[in-house]
Design a protein around this motif. Structure first.
Motif, PDB file in Angstrom:
ATOM      1  N   LEU A  62       0.938  -1.101  -0.162  1.00  0.00           N
ATOM      2  CA  LEU A  62       0.151   0.026  -0.117  1.00  0.00           C
ATOM      3  C   LEU A  62       0.896   1.202   0.012  1.00  0.00           C
ATOM      4  CD1 LEU A  62      -2.599  -1.090   2.720  1.00  0.00           C
ATOM      5  CD2 LEU A  62      -2.657  -1.364   0.143  1.00  0.00           C
ATOM      6  N   THR A  63       0.416   2.292  -0.761  1.00  0.00           N
ATOM      7  CA  THR A  63       1.144   3.567  -0.826  1.00  0.00           C
ATOM      8  C   THR A  63       0.781   4.832  -0.148  1.00  0.00           C
ATOM      9  OG1 THR A  63       0.090   4.387  -2.909  1.00  0.00           O
ATOM     10  CG2 THR A  63       2.187   2.681  -3.013  1.00  0.00           C
ATOM     11  N   ALA A  64       1.337   5.698   0.228  1.00  0.00           N
ATOM     12  CA  ALA A  64       0.919   6.793   1.123  1.00  0.00           C
ATOM     13  C   ALA A  64      -0.090   7.592   0.418  1.00  0.00           C
ATOM     14  CB  ALA A  64       2.003   7.967   1.129  1.00  0.00           C
ATOM     15  N   SER A  65      -0.362   7.307  -0.929  1.00  0.00           N
ATOM     16  CA  SER A  65      -1.448   8.043  -1.707  1.00  0.00           C
ATOM     17  C   SER A  65      -2.785   7.180  -1.686  1.00  0.00           C
ATOM     18  CB  SER A  65      -1.091   8.161  -3.083  1.00  0.00           C
ATOM     19  OG  SER A  65      -0.946   6.805  -3.861  1.00  0.00           O
ATOM     20  N   ASP A  66      -2.762   6.006  -0.983  1.00  0.00           N
ATOM     21  CA  ASP A  66      -3.998   5.193  -0.863  1.00  0.00           C
ATOM     22  C   ASP A  66      -4.942   5.901   0.259  1.00  0.00           C
ATOM     23  OD1 ASP A  66      -3.728   3.505  -2.728  1.00  0.00           O
ATOM     24  OD2 ASP A  66      -2.336   2.261  -1.569  1.00  0.00           O
ATOM     25  N   LYS A  67      -6.306   5.889   0.235  1.00  0.00           N
ATOM     26  CA  LYS A  67      -7.098   6.086   1.361  1.00  0.00           C
ATOM     27  C   LYS A  67      -8.220   5.109   1.141  1.00  0.00           C
ATOM     28  CE  LYS A  67      -9.936   9.800   3.516  1.00  0.00           C
ATOM     29  NZ  LYS A  67     -10.193  11.269   3.331  1.00  0.00           N
ATOM     30  N   LEU A  68      -8.354   4.263   2.184  1.00  0.00           N
ATOM     31  CA  LEU A  68      -9.408   3.169   2.144  1.00  0.00           C
ATOM     32  C   LEU A  68     -10.218   3.324   3.178  1.00  0.00           C
ATOM     33  CD1 LEU A  68      -6.708   0.165   1.297  1.00  0.00           C
ATOM     34  CD2 LEU A  68      -7.937   1.727  -0.116  1.00  0.00           C
ATOM     35  N   LYS A  69     -11.673   3.103   3.195  1.00  0.00           N
ATOM     36  CA  LYS A  69     -12.574   3.372   4.397  1.00  0.00           C
ATOM     37  C   LYS A  69     -13.845   2.398   3.921  1.00  0.00           C
ATOM     38  CE  LYS A  69     -14.110   7.755   2.238  1.00  0.00           C
ATOM     39  NZ  LYS A  69     -14.508   9.136   2.716  1.00  0.00           N
ATOM     40  N   TYR A  70     -14.811   2.624   4.851  1.00  0.00           N
ATOM     41  CA  TYR A  70     -15.799   1.913   4.986  1.00  0.00           C
ATOM     42  C   TYR A  70     -16.532   1.956   3.552  1.00  0.00           C
ATOM     43  CZ  TYR A  70     -20.655   0.300   5.944  1.00  0.00           C
ATOM     44  OH  TYR A  70     -21.869  -0.196   5.623  1.00  0.00           O
ATOM     45  N   ASP A  71     -17.054   0.876   3.124  1.00  0.00           N
ATOM     46  CA  ASP A  71     -17.891   0.579   1.756  1.00  0.00           C
ATOM     47  C   ASP A  71     -17.244   0.856   0.539  1.00  0.00           C
ATOM     48  OD1 ASP A  71     -20.549  -0.063   1.158  1.00  0.00           O
ATOM     49  OD2 ASP A  71     -20.967   2.099   0.565  1.00  0.00           O
ATOM     50  N   MET A  72     -16.060   0.828   0.640  1.00  0.00           N
ATOM     51  CA  MET A  72     -15.040   0.822  -0.732  1.00  0.00           C
ATOM     52  C   MET A  72     -14.886  -0.574  -0.842  1.00  0.00           C
ATOM     53  SD  MET A  72     -12.115   3.688   0.010  1.00  0.00           S
ATOM     54  CE  MET A  72     -11.513   3.272  -1.871  1.00  0.00           C
ATOM     55  N   ASN A  73     -14.688  -1.103  -2.257  1.00  0.00           N
ATOM     56  CA  ASN A  73     -14.577  -2.393  -2.607  1.00  0.00           C
ATOM     57  C   ASN A  73     -13.466  -2.176  -3.920  1.00  0.00           C
ATOM     58  OD1 ASN A  73     -14.741  -4.809  -3.540  1.00  0.00           O
ATOM     59  ND2 ASN A  73     -16.861  -4.972  -3.648  1.00  0.00           N
ATOM     60  N   ASN A  74     -12.420  -2.734  -3.635  1.00  0.00           N
ATOM     61  CA  ASN A  74     -11.233  -2.923  -4.644  1.00  0.00           C
ATOM     62  C   ASN A  74     -10.071  -3.504  -4.116  1.00  0.00           C
ATOM     63  OD1 ASN A  74      -9.534  -1.248  -2.816  1.00  0.00           O
ATOM     64  ND2 ASN A  74     -10.333   0.695  -3.599  1.00  0.00           N
ATOM     65  N   ASP A  75      -8.948  -3.799  -4.883  1.00  0.00           N
ATOM     66  CA  ASP A  75      -7.953  -4.643  -4.933  1.00  0.00           C
ATOM     67  C   ASP A  75      -7.133  -4.171  -3.575  1.00  0.00           C
ATOM     68  OD1 ASP A  75      -8.496  -6.506  -6.715  1.00  0.00           O
ATOM     69  OD2 ASP A  75      -7.692  -5.687  -8.270  1.00  0.00           O
ATOM     70  N   GLN A  76      -7.010  -2.851  -3.335  1.00  0.00           N
ATOM     71  CA  GLN A  76      -6.249  -2.338  -2.396  1.00  0.00           C
ATOM     72  C   GLN A  76      -6.755  -2.810  -1.059  1.00  0.00           C
ATOM     73  OE1 GLN A  76      -6.819  -0.706  -5.141  1.00  0.00           O
ATOM     74  NE2 GLN A  76      -4.643  -0.574  -5.905  1.00  0.00           N
ATOM     75  N   VAL A  77      -8.143  -2.710  -0.906  1.00  0.00           N
ATOM     76  CA  VAL A  77      -8.885  -3.166   0.272  1.00  0.00           C
ATOM     77  C   VAL A  77      -8.559  -4.686   0.729  1.00  0.00           C
ATOM     78  CG1 VAL A  77     -11.217  -3.443   1.547  1.00  0.00           C
ATOM     79  CG2 VAL A  77     -10.552  -1.339   0.209  1.00  0.00           C
ATOM     80  N   LYS A  78      -8.847  -5.353  -0.607  1.00  0.00           N
ATOM     81  CA  LYS A  78      -8.486  -6.829  -0.363  1.00  0.00           C
ATOM     82  C   LYS A  78      -6.879  -7.000   0.261  1.00  0.00           C
ATOM     83  CE  LYS A  78      -8.626 -11.171  -3.080  1.00  0.00           C
ATOM     84  NZ  LYS A  78      -8.762 -11.747  -4.117  1.00  0.00           N
ATOM     85  N   ALA A  79      -6.000  -6.542  -0.202  1.00  0.00           N
ATOM     86  CA  ALA A  79      -4.563  -6.579   0.214  1.00  0.00           C
ATOM     87  C   ALA A  79      -4.515  -6.186   1.663  1.00  0.00           C
ATOM     88  CB  ALA A  79      -3.685  -5.712  -0.539  1.00  0.00           C
ATOM     89  N   ALA A  80      -5.157  -5.042   1.990  1.00  0.00           N
ATOM     90  CA  ALA A  80      -5.055  -4.684   3.440  1.00  0.00           C
ATOM     91  C   ALA A  80      -5.742  -5.662   4.340  1.00  0.00           C
ATOM     92  CB  ALA A  80      -6.072  -3.160   3.496  1.00  0.00           C
ATOM     93  N   GLN A  81      -7.016  -6.167   3.845  1.00  0.00           N
ATOM     94  CA  GLN A  81      -7.448  -7.217   4.515  1.00  0.00           C
ATOM     95  C   GLN A  81      -6.632  -8.397   4.880  1.00  0.00           C
ATOM     96  OE1 GLN A  81     -10.740  -7.826   2.019  1.00  0.00           O
ATOM     97  NE2 GLN A  81     -12.337  -6.605   3.433  1.00  0.00           N
ATOM     98  N   GLN A  82      -6.111  -8.766   3.880  1.00  0.00           N
ATOM     99  CA  GLN A  82      -5.123  -9.948   4.199  1.00  0.00           C
ATOM    100  C   GLN A  82      -3.835  -9.826   4.954  1.00  0.00           C
ATOM    101  OE1 GLN A  82      -4.486 -10.478  -0.169  1.00  0.00           O
ATOM    102  NE2 GLN A  82      -5.797 -12.218  -0.163  1.00  0.00           N
ATOM    103  N   MET A  83      -3.450  -8.291   4.919  1.00  0.00           N
ATOM    104  CA  MET A  83      -2.418  -7.756   5.708  1.00  0.00           C
ATOM    105  C   MET A  83      -2.887  -8.013   7.127  1.00  0.00           C
ATOM    106  SD  MET A  83      -0.739  -4.592   3.561  1.00  0.00           S
ATOM    107  CE  MET A  83      -0.234  -4.743   1.827  1.00  0.00           C
ATOM    108  N   LEU A  84      -4.044  -7.538   7.538  1.00  0.00           N
ATOM    109  CA  LEU A  84      -4.533  -7.291   8.820  1.00  0.00           C
ATOM    110  C   LEU A  84      -4.751  -8.897   9.443  1.00  0.00           C
ATOM    111  CD1 LEU A  84      -7.203  -4.707   8.203  1.00  0.00           C
ATOM    112  CD2 LEU A  84      -5.419  -4.363   9.921  1.00  0.00           C
ATOM    113  N   LEU A  85      -5.052  -9.617   8.591  1.00  0.00           N
ATOM    114  CA  LEU A  85      -5.551 -10.937   8.871  1.00  0.00           C
ATOM    115  C   LEU A  85      -3.920 -11.806   9.358  1.00  0.00           C
ATOM    116  CD1 LEU A  85      -7.505 -13.326   9.588  1.00  0.00           C
ATOM    117  CD2 LEU A  85      -7.173 -13.890   7.205  1.00  0.00           C
TER     118      LEU A  85
END
Length: 476
Positions: free
Chosen positions: A379-402
């Protein structure tokens, strides 16, 4: 792999439409026999040279747009090299040649990554440790689709590398496709001065030493000797040599290192020329008397594979990890007075047992894969991910959190309320504002946590340590 020390081919597909007598007449007026000829060693060679010069003079003097002689000559040379259909042979103009030499000397300005050609695709062979490329999340085997919006389709690997490199402090934007996930990414990377140390060492505990070689450049053998002596003074009983993501480099460098590690009189490698004649290189030192385990993966190529094969076949040392890249050819560079050079393949290299591993690779004795989250995009500093978004960056963040112990509830790319809660819990644990949004400091903290987790979960290194411990015990 390289040994340190123009392509006269024109590939033309032409359709001449004789739409008028004037067109036909213009062609007849050009007398190719008036083109001056250089000396040749035989009639056959003279005929070949004559054809080239005829085409060169014809285009220089009669093409509808005026082209400089340099443009025509460089294009011809480049065409000859490309006709070899060898991704490791290329023509480099003066600028490209200078930058290539800088890379071999481990000092240049760029992003800190090595590129390879794979069936016409420009792919990342390896990423330098602590480089801008590594920090931005570029990984080995990533395919570079474009540089600053310019497609790399049809561009050779050395030209692509020159497009990516540039003065420190400047930014380059890469469009990347990651084969492991089929995900397309856009990475903005700020170039820096790359003065790369190619050898790193540390103690692993239980009397085991660890040396990582990231590539084989001019100073690598000297660096290796310094690091090895330091570990030996600390009383190590065995050594892990990590060649993962090492794209290779200079033949002399790897031979010098292997000379220390392989028992005296044993073969390091064989080099076979175009006539089938073989030069056999043997160790004449063999000064290291320690159990050794080699660590390899799909990014271990060329010189790294030479050392791996020598360790295994002549030293009897085990290899751990994944199958290596499979590059079994040797290149040299021929410089010219204008600063340009041709890098071309001059030989095959064979393992001590006479195996040619080109496009096959070396399968380690102990096959171990890394956890899947090692291949996640950064993930890069330009990313901003929040509730109700749906994209590959969110998927990557979810896998990182897990991976780091915060359950997002799902891994499909939808930023749910449970994902938001997992982000908030992570932020609290790191002393950050718990707003459940992934951006800025949260991204930096998440990436730091993931890198630390990767250090702990390096399953290949753990297996190498286990194997080395058995080797040490067997010598007691």
């Amino acid at each position: 792999m390289y040994i340190k020390k123009r392509t006269l081919a024109v590939t033309m597909i032409a359709t001449i439409v004789l739409s008028s007598a004037a067109t036909a007449l213009a062609i007849k007026e050009f007398n190719v026999n008036q083109v001056p000829m250089p000396p040749a060693n035989s009639q056959s060679e003279a005929t070949e040279i004559q054809k080239f010069f005829q085409v060169y003079h014809m285009l220089r003097d009669r093409y509808v747009d005026k082209e400089s002689p340099d443009t025509l000559l460089n294009g011809a040379i480049n065409g000859m090299v490309q006709s070899l259909n060898d991704p490791f042979s290329t023509y480099m103009d003066p600028k490209a040649a200078a930058k290539f030499n800088d890379m071999i000397q481990s000092s240049f300005e760029g992003i800190g990554a090595v590129m390879e050609s794979d069936n016409g695709k420009i792919v990342v062979a390896s990423v330098f440790k602590d480089s801008p490329a590594e920090k931005a999340g570029l990984k080995a085997k990533d395919q570079i689709l474009s540089v600053n919006g310019k497609s790399l389709q049809g561009i050779d690997v050395d030209k692509a590398a020159m497009m990516i490199r540039g003065p420190k402090g400047t930014k380059v934007t890469l469009d990347v496709e990651r084969p492991s996930t089929s995900q397309k990414l856009q990475l903005s990377i700020v170039r820096a001065a790359i003065k790369e140390d190619t050898v790193f060492s540390k103690q692993l505990g239980n009397g085991m030493g660890y040396i990582q070689i990231t590539q084989f450049s001019e100073n690598t053998a000297k660096e290796f000797d310094t690091q090895l002596q330091s570990l030996e003074k600390q009383g190590i009983k065995g050594l892990v040599i990590d060649l993962r993501q090492d794209p290779g480099g200079l033949l002399d460098s790897v031979k010098t290192i292997a000379d220390e590690l392989i028992p005296k009189g044993k073969t390091i490698l064989q080099v076979e020329n175009r006539n089938g004649q073989k030069d056999v290189y043997k160790s004449d030192k063999g000064t290291v008397n320690l159990p050794i385990v080699g660590l390899v993966d799909g990014g271990s190529a060329s010189a790294a594979e030479i050392l791996s094969a020598a360790l295994h076949e002549s030293g009897g040392y085990p290899l751990v990890g994944e199958k290596t890249f499979g590059k079994g050819t040797v290149q040299t560079t021929q410089p010219y007075s204008d600063g340009s050079s041709v890098k071309y393949t001059i030989a095959k290299w064979l393992t001590p047992d006479g195996n040619w591993i080109h496009k096959k690779g070396i399968m380690p004795e102990y096959v171990v894969h890394l956890p899947s989250y090692f291949n996640l995009p950064v993930l890069t500093a330009s990313d901003k991910l929040k509730y109700d978004m749906n994209n590959d960056q969110v998927k990557a963040a979810q896998q990182m959190l897990l991976a780091i112990g915060f359950d997002p509830g799902r891994e499909d790319g939808y930023f749910s309320k449970q994902t938001e809660q997992a982000v908030s819990d992570f932020q609290k644990a790191k002393g950050l504002q718990a707003d459940g949004i992934i951006q800025g400091q949260t991204i930096n903290a998440l990436m730091d946590a993931l890198r630390e987790k990767m250090k702990q979960d390096d399953t290949q290194l753990k297996m190498a340590e286990d194997v080395l411990q058995k080797e040490i015990n067997s010598r007691k």
